[in-house]
Design an enzyme around this catalytic site. Sequence first.
Site, short mmCIF file in Angstrom:
data_model
loop_
_atom_site.label_atom_id
_atom_site.label_comp_id
_atom_site.label_asym_id
_atom_site.label_seq_id
_atom_site.Cartn_x
_atom_site.Cartn_y
_atom_site.Cartn_z
N LYS A 24 -6.20 7.52 -6.59
CA LYS A 24 -7.41 7.15 -5.87
C LYS A 24 -7.83 8.36 -5.05
O LYS A 24 -7.10 8.81 -4.19
CB LYS A 24 -7.10 5.94 -4.97
CG LYS A 24 -8.32 5.17 -4.53
CD LYS A 24 -8.66 4.03 -5.50
CE LYS A 24 -10.08 3.53 -5.31
NZ LYS A 24 -11.09 4.37 -6.02
N GLY A 25 -9.01 8.92 -5.35
CA GLY A 25 -9.50 10.06 -4.60
C GLY A 25 -10.46 9.62 -3.52
O GLY A 25 -10.85 8.46 -3.46
N ALA A 26 -10.87 10.58 -2.70
CA ALA A 26 -11.80 10.27 -1.61
C ALA A 26 -13.17 9.90 -2.16
O ALA A 26 -13.94 9.19 -1.51
CB ALA A 26 -11.90 11.47 -0.68
N GLY A 28 -13.78 8.76 -5.48
CA GLY A 28 -13.76 7.91 -6.64
C GLY A 28 -12.39 7.95 -7.26
O GLY A 28 -11.49 8.62 -6.75
N ALA A 29 -12.24 7.24 -8.36
CA ALA A 29 -10.92 7.10 -8.96
C ALA A 29 -10.60 8.27 -9.89
O ALA A 29 -11.49 8.96 -10.37
CB ALA A 29 -10.86 5.80 -9.73
N ASP A 139 -8.69 22.41 1.36
CA ASP A 139 -8.03 21.12 1.58
C ASP A 139 -6.65 21.10 0.93
O ASP A 139 -6.24 20.12 0.33
CB ASP A 139 -8.93 20.00 1.02
CG ASP A 139 -8.51 18.61 1.48
OD1 ASP A 139 -7.87 18.51 2.56
OD2 ASP A 139 -8.80 17.64 0.77
P1 ADP Z 1 -9.03 13.46 -3.61
O1 ADP Z 1 -8.74 14.89 -3.28
O2 ADP Z 1 -10.47 13.13 -3.66
O3 ADP Z 1 -8.23 12.55 -2.77
P2 ADP Z 1 -7.47 13.98 -5.94
O4 ADP Z 1 -8.07 14.89 -6.91
O5 ADP Z 1 -6.46 14.59 -5.05
O6 ADP Z 1 -8.56 13.24 -5.11
O7 ADP Z 1 -6.85 12.78 -6.75
C1 ADP Z 1 -6.24 11.68 -6.12
C2 ADP Z 1 -4.90 11.43 -6.77
O8 ADP Z 1 -5.04 11.23 -8.17
C3 ADP Z 1 -3.95 12.61 -6.63
O9 ADP Z 1 -3.29 12.63 -5.40
C4 ADP Z 1 -3.01 12.35 -7.80
O10 ADP Z 1 -2.04 11.40 -7.49
C5 ADP Z 1 -3.95 11.82 -8.86
N1 ADP Z 1 -4.44 12.93 -9.70
C6 ADP Z 1 -5.47 13.78 -9.43
N2 ADP Z 1 -5.64 14.69 -10.40
C7 ADP Z 1 -4.69 14.44 -11.32
C8 ADP Z 1 -4.33 15.05 -12.58
N3 ADP Z 1 -4.99 16.10 -13.07
N4 ADP Z 1 -3.27 14.53 -13.25
C9 ADP Z 1 -2.59 13.46 -12.75
N5 ADP Z 1 -2.88 12.84 -11.58
C10 ADP Z 1 -3.91 13.30 -10.88
#
Ligand code: ADP
Length: 279
Positions: A24-26, A28-29, A139
């Site tokens: 789950k990102g800031a 979107g998913a 970040d």
């Molecule tokens: P945000 O920075 O917006 O919070 P992220 O890109 O860090 O979003 O993604 C959120 C989470 O999704 C990550 O902490 C990780 O657990 C998972 N994730 C992100 N990118 C990948 C990837 N390329 N492969 C596997 N998991 C990922």
Amino acid sequence: GVIGLAATGHLKIGSFIIKETIGKGAFGAVKKGTHIQTGYNVAIKILNRSRMKGLGTVTKTRNEIDNLQKLTHPHITRLFRVISTPSDIFLVMELVSGGELFSYITKKGFLGVKESRRYFQQIISGVSYCHKHMIVHRDLKPENLLLDQYKNIKIADFGLSNYMTDGDLLSTCCGSPNYAAPELISNKLYVGPEVDLWSCGVILYAMLNGSLPFDDQHVPTLFQKIKSGCFNIPPMMDKEAADLVKIMLKVNPVERADVKQIIKHGWFKIDLPFYLFPE
Ligand code: ADP
Ligand code: MG
């Protein structure tokens, strides 16, 4: 159109089938995806345009995101493709399967000197490569550091902070502001690549000690602590590593260690693989 429905009922974006959510990102998913023709698995990050600065209007921004696809480094998560629709942007990325460095540190409590050094060398190598391409992360934190199946670092999200609104950057910062450099949280006009090296100093401290150099429940107090630059070195911390952390956590970005100084530091140089800093 780029969006469609697969026979299985899964959503189709370009030549990829979208599968389960893996993070789950800031904005979107992050979902698992599969390339239809080859079965190759990827990660697909979905960015909602309405929540991103400039993505909806400026084509220059599109070019900048396209530029991120040119970054290829063993410790940077590859961005394979960018697919746009009127409402969202889909970032098709390398799938990294070993989880977040954050969970790994939490599980183990803290990491030993040899293991910390290996991760740190990989992180600095990736950061240095992106800085050479004029891209600052802004970040960096263990949640954005993923581990692959061989326990190698893959830095996620490089270049994407530039597309967040300042409010968004602050709110992701506020999710975990402990890694933010003083100049990033003090409305300074100049915020450059030095912010990433500060975050790397905090990450090194966190790996070795299992605790944070700057911490407080109360965010304004935490920001005061970061801006003061005062932190404790635990008595059992490796002395040479502590020395490296100290030169990285200088409040004034001009005095802070740069990549050149970091890679010639005695603690860093031990067991450095030749390919991480090619000439
Ligand atoms: P945000 O920075 O917006 O919070 P992220 O890109 O860090 O979003 O993604 C959120 C989470 O999704 C990550 O902490 C990780 O657990 C998972 N994730 C992100 N990118 C990948 C990837 N390329 N492969 C596997 N998991 C990922
Ligand atoms: Mg992230």
